[in-house]
Each structure stands twice: as C-alpha cells, then as structure tokens.
Design a protein around this motif. Structure first.
Motif, PDB file in Angstrom:
ATOM      1  N   GLY A 178       0.816  -1.206   0.000  1.00 12.79           N
ATOM      2  CA  GLY A 178       0.000   0.000   0.000  1.00 12.79           C
ATOM      3  C   GLY A 178       0.851   1.257   0.000  1.00 12.79           C
ATOM      4  N   ASP A 179       0.437   2.227   0.811  1.00 16.54           N
ATOM      5  CA  ASP A 179       1.136   3.516   0.868  1.00 16.54           C
ATOM      6  C   ASP A 179       2.560   3.389   1.406  1.00 16.54           C
ATOM      7  OD1 ASP A 179      -1.146   4.708  -0.093  1.00 16.54           O
ATOM      8  OD2 ASP A 179      -1.877   5.338   1.879  1.00 16.54           O
ATOM      9  N   LYS A 180       2.837   2.316   2.154  1.00 14.83           N
ATOM     10  CA  LYS A 180       4.154   2.171   2.764  1.00 14.83           C
ATOM     11  C   LYS A 180       5.254   2.031   1.708  1.00 14.83           C
ATOM     12  CE  LYS A 180       2.444   0.031   6.995  1.00 14.83           C
ATOM     13  NZ  LYS A 180       2.423  -1.208   7.817  1.00 14.83           N
ATOM     14  N   LEU A 181       4.951   1.340   0.603  1.00 22.99           N
ATOM     15  CA  LEU A 181       5.952   1.168  -0.444  1.00 22.99           C
ATOM     16  C   LEU A 181       6.290   2.506  -1.074  1.00 22.99           C
ATOM     17  CD1 LEU A 181       7.760  -0.523  -2.248  1.00 22.99           C
ATOM     18  CD2 LEU A 181       5.768  -1.012  -3.695  1.00 22.99           C
ATOM     19  N   GLY A 182       5.272   3.266  -1.448  1.00 21.63           N
ATOM     20  CA  GLY A 182       5.510   4.569  -2.050  1.00 21.63           C
ATOM     21  C   GLY A 182       6.225   5.523  -1.107  1.00 21.63           C
ATOM     22  N   ALA A 183       5.871   5.490   0.177  1.00 26.19           N
ATOM     23  CA  ALA A 183       6.501   6.372   1.160  1.00 26.19           C
ATOM     24  C   ALA A 183       7.985   6.046   1.315  1.00 26.19           C
ATOM     25  CB  ALA A 183       5.783   6.255   2.501  1.00 26.19           C
ATOM     26  N   LYS A 184       8.303   4.749   1.338  1.00 21.02           N
ATOM     27  CA  LYS A 184       9.712   4.347   1.489  1.00 21.02           C
ATOM     28  C   LYS A 184      10.527   4.735   0.261  1.00 21.02           C
ATOM     29  CE  LYS A 184      13.099   2.322   3.625  1.00 21.02           C
ATOM     30  NZ  LYS A 184      13.646   2.879   4.900  1.00 21.02           N
ATOM     31  N   LEU A 185       9.959   4.539  -0.921  1.00 21.98           N
ATOM     32  CA  LEU A 185      10.690   4.878  -2.146  1.00 21.98           C
ATOM     33  C   LEU A 185      10.831   6.395  -2.294  1.00 21.98           C
ATOM     34  CD1 LEU A 185       9.210   2.223  -4.601  1.00 21.98           C
ATOM     35  CD2 LEU A 185      11.406   2.180  -3.397  1.00 21.98           C
ATOM     36  N   LYS A 186       9.837   7.136  -1.841  1.00 25.66           N
ATOM     37  CA  LYS A 186       9.953   8.598  -1.865  1.00 25.66           C
ATOM     38  C   LYS A 186      11.075   9.050  -0.946  1.00 25.66           C
ATOM     39  CE  LYS A 186       7.325  12.854  -1.131  1.00 25.66           C
ATOM     40  NZ  LYS A 186       5.994  13.434  -0.739  1.00 25.66           N
ATOM     41  N   GLU A 187      11.191   8.385   0.206  1.00 21.47           N
ATOM     42  CA  GLU A 187      12.271   8.677   1.154  1.00 21.47           C
ATOM     43  C   GLU A 187      13.630   8.394   0.508  1.00 21.47           C
ATOM     44  OE1 GLU A 187      14.019   6.254   4.931  1.00 21.47           O
ATOM     45  OE2 GLU A 187      11.859   6.644   4.964  1.00 21.47           O
ATOM     46  N   ILE A 188      13.704   7.344  -0.288  1.00 19.80           N
ATOM     47  CA  ILE A 188      14.962   6.956  -0.919  1.00 19.80           C
ATOM     48  C   ILE A 188      15.319   7.859  -2.097  1.00 19.80           C
ATOM     49  CG2 ILE A 188      16.058   5.153  -2.329  1.00 19.80           C
ATOM     50  CD1 ILE A 188      14.484   3.110  -0.556  1.00 19.80           C
ATOM     51  N   TYR A 189      14.339   8.102  -2.954  1.00 21.97           N
ATOM     52  CA  TYR A 189      14.630   8.806  -4.210  1.00 21.97           C
ATOM     53  C   TYR A 189      14.307  10.302  -4.178  1.00 21.97           C
ATOM     54  CZ  TYR A 189      15.224   4.106  -6.102  1.00 21.97           C
ATOM     55  OH  TYR A 189      15.681   2.826  -6.331  1.00 21.97           O
ATOM     56  N   GLY A 190      13.612  10.726  -3.148  1.00 20.40           N
ATOM     57  CA  GLY A 190      13.394  12.171  -2.973  1.00 20.40           C
ATOM     58  C   GLY A 190      12.234  12.768  -3.716  1.00 20.40           C
ATOM     59  N   PHE A 191      11.361  11.937  -4.289  1.00 25.44           N
ATOM     60  CA  PHE A 191      10.174  12.489  -4.988  1.00 25.44           C
ATOM     61  C   PHE A 191       9.059  11.469  -4.986  1.00 25.44           C
ATOM     62  CE2 PHE A 191      12.428  10.162  -8.232  1.00 25.44           C
ATOM     63  CZ  PHE A 191      11.449   9.682  -9.080  1.00 25.44           C
TER      64      PHE A 191
END
Length: 370
Positions: free
Chosen positions: A357-370
């Motif tokens: 769910g949202d956790k995947l997108g939140a983690k990748l945003k944290e990693i890639y910055g967007f």
C-alpha cells in the motif's frame, strides 16, 4: 492475506495461552432491550471464531443471565449473534441497555463500552458502502468494466473510514497498555503495523500479552518475527527459473548498486493480485532511477503463473521453481504468508519488509526524494 500455519507457531501460541490464568468466574448480567427481541446471547470471542456459550429469554424487554466462563475472558452480549457489546468476565455484575448499546459494570468494562460505542460511531458509514459492493457483485447486468469502475469509486471511501477507525483503535490501545482493553482491538490493527511497533505492543511484560483472545495476533506476530530476523542482513542467494525455464540467481539482481524489491506472490493469491497495481505504479515511477523488482512466485502451475504475469503486464523478472508452498524462496526466507516482500539496498542488505500500500511509495519517496 493468504496464510499457511505451521505446527511450531501454533505450539508457541498454545504455550502462551496456557500461561494465562484459567480460573472460572461467574458473570451476572441484568438488562433491557427492544421489546421485539426474544433472546439475548452471550458469546465467547476468541479472536477468530466467536461462539454462543449462553442465552436467556427476554420478557417484556427485560432479561437476566447468570453463568460461568474463564476469568477475564473476552465475551460479547448480543441479540443477533453478529453485532455484540464486548466485556471482560472479571466477576463484577453488569447492567446492559441493548437498545442504546450501553454496558455498565466494573471500571474496566464501563470504559471498554465507551470505546466500543465510539468505534461504532466512527464506522457508521461502512455498512452502506459494503452493501453497495455486495449489490454491485450480485447485479448480473453490470459488465466487468462497470464493476471495476464502481469499485474504484467505492474503495477510497471505504479505505478513508478504515484509516480513521484503525488510527483511533491504535490510540485506544496505546492509552490502555496497563490493562486488558488492547485485547479487544489488537486483532483489528495488527496487520497494518510495522514489526517494531508490533513488538512494543506485544511485549511479554504487557498485562494483556498472553490473553487467549490474542491467539491469532500472536501467531501472526511469530510469522513477522521470523521475517524481521532478516532485517540488516545480506540477502540469501537462491536459484529459480523464469517463465521460459531459464535459471537465474537472485544475485543477478540484488547487491548490484540498486534498490530491489523481492516480491513474494502467487497467481492464485487474491490479495497479491490486489496489491499489484500499487507495485506496478511504483515500479513505473522509480524504475528509471534504478529501482528493480524480482517476483518470486509460490505457484505450482506454469500456465497459471505465466497467464497472471501477462494479464497484469508485470514488466520485471519473475522466477519460480513451481513447488507451491514448498518453494525454495519460502523455505529460505521463512515466508509463511503472502503477499510478502523484502526491500534490498544497493549493497545487498535487507532494509525493510512487507512494504504494501502507501508504505511502499513512502519508502521509495524517502529513498529517491520524490
């Protein structure tokens, strides 16, 4: 979530249950209910399979029930065998008004009932939405696309209410960690928690931690603990075939300088397929930045596996040894329920698990910055 239960986790749960005091205590309930009600029931709520343990006839809208059950057992009072007012069998008399769903008894049960009614008020909009979903699936006049469109309209509304409900239940749990009230709510929120948060809530020092009604919660926690042991460790290499029968090592993709999501799934797993649009959206958003996915399937039938990949248009490498639950992927990584996932960092270290769910997108945003 699709679960596979193992004797070892069941045995652990039974040991924990046995350590909780099992002393028989009397319950005494006097109450009122709508005049149209004929029978009131007491139910034992074990976390997964509530069952009737007592009943009483209603006369002129009044009833009385006296019986015995395990001390501090989580019980429910109901006129329908479905919706019930929960209470702990602490031996203190209870007065019930089932017209207004109010129970009064010990300080603990009076407090629990107040929370119970608050949660009910927050969930009031869910039932009409569920009825719309049921009607949608029973309407033979709707096309598959029309059903998809309707579900796309209803799902955000359902999720919005669920999010508020679970957030409030978690607040209730954290505000009552010195008493038994968390027992009534942990089963509702546990699947949305990170492992470390679960660990804090289910620490053996908690007064409620070994309550029998938490059997299923403890079983799930044991599964998560086994997976969490991989966090901070290097991925373990395995070899499986792609859809064409060509063998590939996991090390061909992990530890090569990019973040990689190892996604455990199967074509027959409904929750897995339900999560795929989210996985695809994140793959499409971050793949150009180096994000990779390796799908490890628990399938046993080649054609069903290939068809699922084609139907869902999964653009990343998918591997399987077609051994179902006996797959080397599951055996190596302790996977006893799917969907499941590990996120591997560029050096090959596992840094997160079960990012759905949202956790995947939140983690990748944290990693890639967007």
């Amino acid at each position: 979530m699709i679960n596979k239960n193992f004797i070892s986790t069941l045995a652990m749960t039974l040991v924990a249950t046995a350590s909780f005091a099992q002393q028989s205590v009397e319950y005494r309930i006097n109450g009122t209910c709508p005049a149209s009600v004929k029978t009131v029931y007491v139910m034992d709520i074990d976390g997964s399979r509530p069952e009737v343990i007592d009943s009483a006839k209603v006369e002129a809208g009044k009833f009385a029930i006296n019986g015995k059950s395990d001390k501090d057992a989580l019980l429910g009072l109901t006129t329908t065998k479905k919706d019930y007012r929960v209470f702990f069998n602490d031996g203190k008399p209870i007065t019930a008004d089932l017209t207004n769903n109010v129970l009064k008894g010990s300080e603990l049960n009076t407090k629990l009932n107040a929370y119970d009614r608050e949660v009910d008020a927050l969930s009031v909009g869910l039932e009409p939405l569920y009825q719309q979903v049921a009607k949608m699936y029973s309407d033979e006049g709707l096309s598959q696309q029309e059903r998809k469109n309707k579900l796309k309209e209803l799902q955000p509304k359902i999720e919005a209410i669920d999010t508020k409900l679970n957030a409030r239940k978690l607040e209730i749990i954290k505000a009552n960690m010195d008493n038994l009230i968390p027992v009534a709510y942990l089963g509702d929120v546990i699947f949305g928690l990170e492992y470390n948060e679960m660990k804090g809530l289910l620490d053996d020092s908690r007064v409620y931690a070994k309550h029998p009604a938490l059997n299923e919660v403890k079983r799930y926690y044991a599964i998560m603990a086994k997976k969490a042991a991989f966090i901070g460790k290097k991925f373990v290499d395995i070899v499986e075939n792609d859809v064409n029968g060509t063998p590939h090592k996991l090390s061909e993709y992990c530890g090569k300088g990019n973040y990689v999501l190892i996604d455990f799934w199967a074509s027959w797993c409904g929750p897995c397929r339900g999560e795929m649009p989210n996985v695809k959206a994140n793959y499409e958003k971050y793949h150009s930045k180096g994000f990779e996915i390796v799908g490890l399937s628990f399938d046993s039938k080649l054609e069903a596996w290939k068809k699922a990949i084609e139907d869902m248009q999964l653009g990343w490498i998918n591997l399987s040894d077609l051994k179902g639950w006996q797959t080397i992927a599951g055996q190596t990584y302790g996977i006893t329920s799917i969907p499941a996932s590990f996120l591997v960092d560029p050096e090959g270290t596992i840094v997160a698990l079960d990012l759905r769910g949202d956790k995947l997108g939140a983690k990748l945003k944290e990693i890639y910055g967007f």
